[in-house]
Write a protein that holds these residues in place. Structure first.
Motif, PDB file in Angstrom:
ATOM      1  N   GLY A 121      51.197  34.958  32.741  1.00  0.00           N
ATOM      2  CA  GLY A 121      49.935  35.559  33.156  1.00  0.00           C
ATOM      3  C   GLY A 121      49.688  35.521  34.649  1.00  0.00           C
ATOM      4  N   ARG A 122      50.757  35.411  35.456  1.00  0.00           N
ATOM      5  CA  ARG A 122      50.571  35.297  36.904  1.00  0.00           C
ATOM      6  C   ARG A 122      49.832  36.512  37.467  1.00  0.00           C
ATOM      7  NH1 ARG A 122      50.243  31.170  40.306  1.00  0.00           N
ATOM      8  NH2 ARG A 122      48.779  32.346  41.561  1.00  0.00           N
ATOM      9  N   ARG A 123      50.190  37.682  36.995  1.00  0.00           N
ATOM     10  CA  ARG A 123      49.538  38.904  37.483  1.00  0.00           C
ATOM     11  C   ARG A 123      48.037  38.836  37.249  1.00  0.00           C
ATOM     12  NH1 ARG A 123      47.592  43.487  35.178  1.00  0.00           N
ATOM     13  NH2 ARG A 123      48.252  42.842  33.091  1.00  0.00           N
ATOM     14  N   LEU A 124      47.644  38.371  36.076  1.00  0.00           N
ATOM     15  CA  LEU A 124      46.228  38.332  35.732  1.00  0.00           C
ATOM     16  C   LEU A 124      45.505  37.205  36.446  1.00  0.00           C
ATOM     17  CD1 LEU A 124      46.851  39.189  32.032  1.00  0.00           C
ATOM     18  CD2 LEU A 124      45.574  40.613  33.631  1.00  0.00           C
ATOM     19  N   LEU A 125      46.189  36.094  36.671  1.00  0.00           N
ATOM     20  CA  LEU A 125      45.603  35.014  37.465  1.00  0.00           C
ATOM     21  C   LEU A 125      45.255  35.507  38.862  1.00  0.00           C
ATOM     22  CD1 LEU A 125      47.951  32.080  36.424  1.00  0.00           C
ATOM     23  CD2 LEU A 125      45.490  32.176  35.992  1.00  0.00           C
ATOM     24  N   ASP A 126      46.185  36.252  39.461  1.00  0.00           N
ATOM     25  CA  ASP A 126      45.942  36.774  40.810  1.00  0.00           C
ATOM     26  C   ASP A 126      44.856  37.850  40.810  1.00  0.00           C
ATOM     27  OD1 ASP A 126      47.874  35.096  41.840  1.00  0.00           O
ATOM     28  OD2 ASP A 126      49.464  36.607  41.767  1.00  0.00           O
ATOM     29  N   LYS A 127      44.861  38.668  39.777  1.00  0.00           N
ATOM     30  CA  LYS A 127      43.914  39.783  39.728  1.00  0.00           C
ATOM     31  C   LYS A 127      42.486  39.305  39.495  1.00  0.00           C
ATOM     32  CE  LYS A 127      42.939  44.047  37.131  1.00  0.00           C
ATOM     33  NZ  LYS A 127      43.449  45.004  36.106  1.00  0.00           N
ATOM     34  N   PHE A 128      42.282  38.482  38.476  1.00  0.00           N
ATOM     35  CA  PHE A 128      40.925  38.095  38.087  1.00  0.00           C
ATOM     36  C   PHE A 128      40.485  36.748  38.667  1.00  0.00           C
ATOM     37  CE2 PHE A 128      41.924  41.169  34.690  1.00  0.00           C
ATOM     38  CZ  PHE A 128      40.781  41.953  34.746  1.00  0.00           C
ATOM     39  N   GLY A 129      41.399  36.030  39.311  1.00  0.00           N
ATOM     40  CA  GLY A 129      41.059  34.719  39.841  1.00  0.00           C
ATOM     41  C   GLY A 129      39.827  34.687  40.725  1.00  0.00           C
ATOM     42  N   PRO A 130      39.701  35.604  41.700  1.00  0.00           N
ATOM     43  CA  PRO A 130      38.493  35.583  42.541  1.00  0.00           C
ATOM     44  C   PRO A 130      37.207  35.794  41.748  1.00  0.00           C
ATOM     45  CG  PRO A 130      40.238  36.840  43.610  1.00  0.00           C
ATOM     46  CD  PRO A 130      40.724  36.537  42.221  1.00  0.00           C
ATOM     47  N   LEU A 131      37.223  36.684  40.746  1.00  0.00           N
ATOM     48  CA  LEU A 131      36.026  36.885  39.925  1.00  0.00           C
ATOM     49  C   LEU A 131      35.715  35.646  39.095  1.00  0.00           C
ATOM     50  CD1 LEU A 131      36.171  40.538  38.507  1.00  0.00           C
ATOM     51  CD2 LEU A 131      34.840  39.660  40.423  1.00  0.00           C
ATOM     52  N   VAL A 132      36.748  35.010  38.563  1.00  0.00           N
ATOM     53  CA  VAL A 132      36.544  33.780  37.795  1.00  0.00           C
ATOM     54  C   VAL A 132      35.897  32.719  38.671  1.00  0.00           C
ATOM     55  CG1 VAL A 132      37.750  31.862  36.664  1.00  0.00           C
ATOM     56  CG2 VAL A 132      38.359  34.227  36.101  1.00  0.00           C
ATOM     57  N   ASN A 133      36.382  32.574  39.906  1.00  0.00           N
ATOM     58  CA  ASN A 133      35.818  31.564  40.808  1.00  0.00           C
ATOM     59  C   ASN A 133      34.349  31.832  41.119  1.00  0.00           C
ATOM     60  OD1 ASN A 133      37.779  29.637  41.224  1.00  0.00           O
ATOM     61  ND2 ASN A 133      38.737  30.689  42.931  1.00  0.00           N
ATOM     62  N   GLU A 134      34.012  33.083  41.424  1.00  0.00           N
ATOM     63  CA  GLU A 134      32.620  33.389  41.768  1.00  0.00           C
ATOM     64  C   GLU A 134      31.699  33.310  40.554  1.00  0.00           C
ATOM     65  OE1 GLU A 134      31.110  35.923  45.044  1.00  0.00           O
ATOM     66  OE2 GLU A 134      32.975  37.024  44.658  1.00  0.00           O
ATOM     67  N   THR A 135      32.234  33.637  39.383  1.00  0.00           N
ATOM     68  CA  THR A 135      31.457  33.492  38.152  1.00  0.00           C
ATOM     69  C   THR A 135      31.131  32.024  37.907  1.00  0.00           C
ATOM     70  OG1 THR A 135      32.474  35.470  37.183  1.00  0.00           O
ATOM     71  CG2 THR A 135      31.483  33.884  35.658  1.00  0.00           C
ATOM     72  N   ALA A 136      32.128  31.164  38.088  1.00  0.00           N
ATOM     73  CA  ALA A 136      31.931  29.727  37.913  1.00  0.00           C
ATOM     74  C   ALA A 136      31.031  29.145  39.001  1.00  0.00           C
ATOM     75  CB  ALA A 136      33.282  29.017  37.904  1.00  0.00           C
ATOM     76  N   ALA A 137      31.080  29.719  40.200  1.00  0.00           N
ATOM     77  CA  ALA A 137      30.219  29.224  41.291  1.00  0.00           C
ATOM     78  C   ALA A 137      28.750  29.363  40.911  1.00  0.00           C
ATOM     79  CB  ALA A 137      30.522  29.976  42.585  1.00  0.00           C
ATOM     80  N   PHE A 138      28.392  30.486  40.274  1.00  0.00           N
ATOM     81  CA  PHE A 138      27.008  30.621  39.796  1.00  0.00           C
ATOM     82  C   PHE A 138      26.715  29.606  38.697  1.00  0.00           C
ATOM     83  CE2 PHE A 138      24.123  32.055  36.508  1.00  0.00           C
ATOM     84  CZ  PHE A 138      22.956  32.233  37.244  1.00  0.00           C
ATOM     85  N   MET A 139      27.644  29.441  37.763  1.00  0.00           N
ATOM     86  CA  MET A 139      27.410  28.519  36.652  1.00  0.00           C
ATOM     87  C   MET A 139      27.171  27.102  37.160  1.00  0.00           C
ATOM     88  SD  MET A 139      30.286  30.032  34.023  1.00  0.00           S
ATOM     89  CE  MET A 139      30.054  28.759  32.797  1.00  0.00           C
ATOM     90  N   PHE A 140      27.938  26.705  38.158  1.00  0.00           N
ATOM     91  CA  PHE A 140      27.742  25.374  38.740  1.00  0.00           C
ATOM     92  C   PHE A 140      26.375  25.275  39.407  1.00  0.00           C
ATOM     93  CE2 PHE A 140      27.820  22.863  42.670  1.00  0.00           C
ATOM     94  CZ  PHE A 140      27.975  21.590  42.125  1.00  0.00           C
ATOM     95  N   ASP A 141      26.031  26.283  40.194  1.00  0.00           N
ATOM     96  CA  ASP A 141      24.788  26.221  40.949  1.00  0.00           C
ATOM     97  C   ASP A 141      23.563  26.347  40.050  1.00  0.00           C
ATOM     98  OD1 ASP A 141      23.667  25.795  43.451  1.00  0.00           O
ATOM     99  OD2 ASP A 141      23.415  27.936  43.857  1.00  0.00           O
TER     100      ASP A 141
END
Length: 705
Positions: A457-477
């Protein structure tokens, strides 16, 4: 990963022992058959981003008759319309300030329906209803509505394996045979018919104005000055029409393959009259003036057949024919038809609406808390490319989601609930306070990663990784730290069980479990992407509140809902607390013993007349994880109105929602889990009783997390 591989190898060995499934037989024996004009028995052909729904004549001959049933829609992902904004309403006019006591100290602004003044209410109502999905036009035989009783259906069926429909009927003492299909890659309806009548029926093309109503077919047949259809090009075998509805423009290209005459008989009303006892034609709908002609029908039908054969051959399949429980046949029917309906209605390049491309609900908009129920099954059933297609829309929506988070005082991306292709947030006194749509992006992206054919899933990790991080940033905050309890809590929300109020609700169980799993998965993604794991996120995951239970050992609707089992508000709507250990795998928040007690209480006492179609598969998933296989099956087949499946396979809810695709998607997701299990499960078919009645055989399914 090792456990997932082990489950897969065990399944593969079992498959070889059983013999290969005859996929064609499984699909074909579940072809839907219609034998009368029935408002709830219309059938649909389509390609995932465009769909064409017909009555028993094989065309849309009686749209008014079917209005109160499953309407005869012609809808697309791209077809939207707005009424003129003559009052210049602005999104900020629907905003209202709330203070939920979040740690940010900011009084966030939320888009709601009613801010207390007339102008604000009007703005919210306009923004909620606009844009709305557009009915692109009806194609039907030229038979008066008053003649419905004179039409004699002889049989109609979709050949699911090849994606086309055959309809036979009598009218005026003559017989008609109609063939209908939709091109797999272009928004083209193809139809052909033969008759023994020396004066064959003309085909009528009608173009309505939108209604802009909350739930209906979207067809206003009254004359409107802003509804125009103009011929822009015509020759002896084709015509191109330009449709103009206020500021919306699109094109309709019609071609016929036998001698016929095309005439305008009234505003927005045309006839194609054959000169022989048969006619084949195509009708393409497009946003722009078409640059290429539609393929001829012989080519198009072969392309359509190839497309659907690949769909059934490459995806997963379940064969219930070896089961002796008399209900197995119905479960197989629902599974096969749900696979077809979701591929037709929900496989486009935007998230689907709850009634797909068949008719409008909630003005044709889509609800992001429902995308999991529509689309998770694509990854589990061997069609991850169809999930990825709609998930790409999140990149377009990210700027709007970032804006929502900022105006409410949070970091990251706060995904909206009800929206449209523009990603504008629709005002809502409920939707604006929901949060369970937030981790869906993480869950669905991770399902894609797990389903990636190359295994890493390397392609998908690279593709969606930034969205996953920002989605989690809201969840944390968004999670607040409770110093007194040394824990993180969730508040200021309406949970999935929408009978609870935002100002009162603290720590609803499903959201707590989803927050834990979503944040833990985001951390796993950081590790897989060779990023430094966020230590603050790790600390929050470790200190997230546990689910609240009452003195009787039952989980409650929220930590703040002490009277869960005595207040009707808390025993109606979705029994969402079960999703904390069903949709979700085991998390530290959940005690399986308490969840089993809760499942059994809900089973016996819930107000099942106030539920929705996806509640039954949710209950089934929880039962399966708890080892209650009999209840998992019984939940999927519970005899309740909102668990009804029509002849077409659509999940019926009530007179307003005559179809509800989250129920179909939930059914497929539950079946995948009940067959292929979940991470750490080594049992084959863990969701089916081991009583000798459920010899369920399957291929290609993936386990749940």
């Amino acid at each position: 990963m090792k456990r997932t591989v082990l489950c897969f190898l065990c399944s593969l060995l079992a498959l070889f022992a059983q013999g290969q499934i005859d996929r064609h037989a499984v699909v074909r024996r579940n072809n839907p058959v219609v034998e009368r004009l029935d408002r709830l028995s219309s059938l649909t052909v389509g390609n995932g981003g465009f769909a064409f729904t017909v009555d028993a004549t094989g065309l849309q001959t009686f749209p008014e008759y079917y209005e109160s049933g499953v309407p005869l829609g012609t809808m697309s992902d791209w077809g939207w319309h707005s009424f003129p904004n003559t009052e210049n309403y602005r999104a900020e006019e629907a905003l209202k300030e709330y203070d939920f006591g979040h740690h940010s100290g900011v009084h966030g602004t939320y888009s709601v329906e009613n801010r207390g003044d007339e102008r604000s209410r009007a703005a919210a109502n306009y923004l909620r209803a606009n844009p709305h999905r557009l009915h692109l036009g009806c194609i039907g035989f030229d038979i008066p509505l008053a003649d419905t009783a004179r039409v004699e259906p002889k049989g109609q069926s979709i050949e699911l394996w090849e994606g086309h429909m055959l309809s036979t009927f009598g009218y005026g003492g003559k017989g008609y045979v109609t063939f209908t299909w939709v091109h797999p890659d272009r928004d083209i309806v193809y139809a052909g018919y033969m008759t023994d009548s020396e004066k064959p029926l003309a085909v009528r093309f009608r173009f309505p104005y939108p209604t802009g109503k909350h739930t209906d077919s979207g067809c206003d047949w009254a004359p409107h000055a802003n509804n125009r259809t103009d011929i822009v090009r015509q020759d002896s075998s084709s015509v191109v029409l330009r449709r103009t509805l206020d500021a919306t423009t699109y094109y309709v290209s019609i071609r016929w393959e036998a001698p016929a005459t095309f005439t305008c008989t009234a505003d927005n009303d045309y006839r194609l009259t054959p000169r022989e006892q048969g006619l084949t034609f195509s009708c393409e709908y497009s946003e722009q003036m078409p640059q290429t002609e539609a393929p001829v029908s012989t080519v198009a039908i072969e392309e359509t057949k190839s497309h659907w054969r690949r769909y059934w051959e490459q995806g997963a399949i379940i064969d219930f024919s070896h089961c002796t429980d008399p209900r197995a046949k119905e479960l197989e029917r629902r599974a096969v038809l749900s696979q077809y309906l979701l591929a037709v209605n929900c496989a486009g390049d935007t998230p689907p609406q709850e009634t797909g491309l068949t008719y409008n609900s909630w003005f044709g908009k889509y609800h992001l808390e429902m995308i999991w129920w529509h689309q998770a099954q694509f990854a589990l059933w061997g069609h991850p490319e169809l999930l990825e297609r709609s998930l790409d829309w999140y990149f377009q929506a990210a700027p709007k989601a970032r804006e929502i988070a900022r105006r409410q005082g949070f970091d990251g991306l706060r995904w909206m609930k009800m929206t449209d292709p523009s990603a504008e947030e629709a005002p809502s006194k409920v939707g604006s306070f929901l949060i369970w749509q937030q981790p869906h992006l993480i869950y669905l992206a991770d399902l894609l990663r797990r389903a990636e054919k190359n295994g890493n899933g390397r392609r998908l990790l690279d593709k969606f990784g930034p969205l996953v991080n920002e989605t989690a940033a809201f969840m944390f905050d968004f999670a607040d730290f409770d110093k007194k309890g040394d824990r993180y809590i969730l508040k200021g929300i309406i949970p999935a069980q929408e009978t609870l109020r935002a100002a009162e609700t603290v720590n609803p169980p499903f959201e707590l479990s989803y927050w834990h799993w979503g944040m833990q998965t985001a951390l796993q993604w950081q590790q897989l992407r060779n990023e430094t794991q966020n230590t603050a996120w790790q600390r929050m995951v470790g200190k997230l509140s546990k689910l609240a239970a009452n003195k009787d050992g039952l989980y409650i609707a929220a930590e703040s809902a002490k009277d869960t089992y005595t207040d009707i508000r808390f025993t109606s709507d979705h029994p969402a607390l079960l999703g904390a250990y069903g949709i979700m795998p085991a998390t530290p928040q959940v005690d399986a013993r308490i969840m089993r007690n809760t499942l059994l209480w809900i089973w016996d006492n819930w107000n099942w007349n106030k539920t929705w179609g996806w509640d039954y598969p949710m209950v089934a998933m929880t039962a399966a994880r708890l080892g209650e296989a009999q209840k998992a099956v019984d939940a999927l087949l519970m005899d309740k109105r909102t668990n009804t499946y029509l002849v077409s396979g659509h999940n019926y809810q009530d007179q307003r929602l005559r179809l509800y695709l989250p129920g179909n998607g939930g059914l497929l997701t539950a079946l995948a889990m009940m067959c292929a299990g979940w991470d750490g499960c080594t049992e084959r078919n863990p969701g089916f009783p081991k009583d000798g009645k459920w010899d369920v055989r399957w291929e290609g399914l993936l386990p749940m997390p």
